[in-house]
Design a protein around this motif. Structure first.
Motif, PDB file in Angstrom:
ATOM      1  N   CYS A  65       0.798  -1.225   0.000  1.00 56.33           N
ATOM      2  CA  CYS A  65       0.000   0.000   0.000  1.00 56.33           C
ATOM      3  C   CYS A  65       0.835   1.282   0.000  1.00 56.33           C
ATOM      4  N   VAL A  66       2.074   1.220   0.478  1.00 57.45           N
ATOM      5  CA  VAL A  66       2.899   2.428   0.505  1.00 57.45           C
ATOM      6  C   VAL A  66       3.904   2.416  -0.636  1.00 57.45           C
ATOM      7  N   GLU A  69       2.106   1.516  -3.880  1.00 59.45           N
ATOM      8  CA  GLU A  69       0.986   2.436  -4.030  1.00 59.45           C
ATOM      9  C   GLU A  69      -0.289   1.739  -4.507  1.00 59.45           C
ATOM     10  N   SER A  71      -4.087   0.286  -3.939  1.00 54.55           N
ATOM     11  CA  SER A  71      -5.248   0.719  -3.169  1.00 54.55           C
ATOM     12  C   SER A  71      -5.516  -0.305  -2.066  1.00 54.55           C
TER      13      SER A  71
END
Length: 118
Positions: A65-66, A69, A71
């Motif tokens: 998620c980081v 990236e 969702s």
């Protein structure tokens, strides 16, 4: 889980390449820039060490998620867990990394803005 495994492998390869790169010799004019980069590198090592110390479930969510990236929905699909679990794990992982590394400009012995708000 292939997504997570592939990400870890590519991250490891990237770190290996960075470690093999030659260090640049810098003149006096760049002394301040080098000092700033040295501090940035130290902080990054602290962050990476803290991330490495996290439980695998938190590392997986951070990776997806980081760094990638993705969702929350994509994280749910990749990890096979509920969206609430993805959100809470991501929040806990971020908090644990923040606790370990003070914000830029923070000096030992000073109170932070975060402490003022609490």
């Amino acid at each position: 889980m292939n997504v997570v495994r592939n990400h870890r492998r590519s991250s490891r390869r990237y770190r290996d390449v960075l470690e093999r790169m030659p260090h640049v010799v810098v003149g006096e004019d760049d002394a301040e820039a080098v000092a700033g980069r040295g501090e940035d590198e130290r902080r990054m090592r602290e962050v990476l060490a803290r991330i490495a110390g996290l439980a695998r479930r938190y590392q997986d969510v951070l990776a997806l998620c980081v760094w990638e990236e993705l969702s929350y929905a994509d994280g749910v699909a990749a990890l096979g867990i509920h969206v609430g679990t993805v959100r809470s794990r991501l929040n806990r992982a971020r908090e644990r990394v923040r606790e370990a590394v003070p914000a830029p400009g923070y000096r030992e012995g000073e109170h932070s803005l975060r402490e003022e708000l609490l």
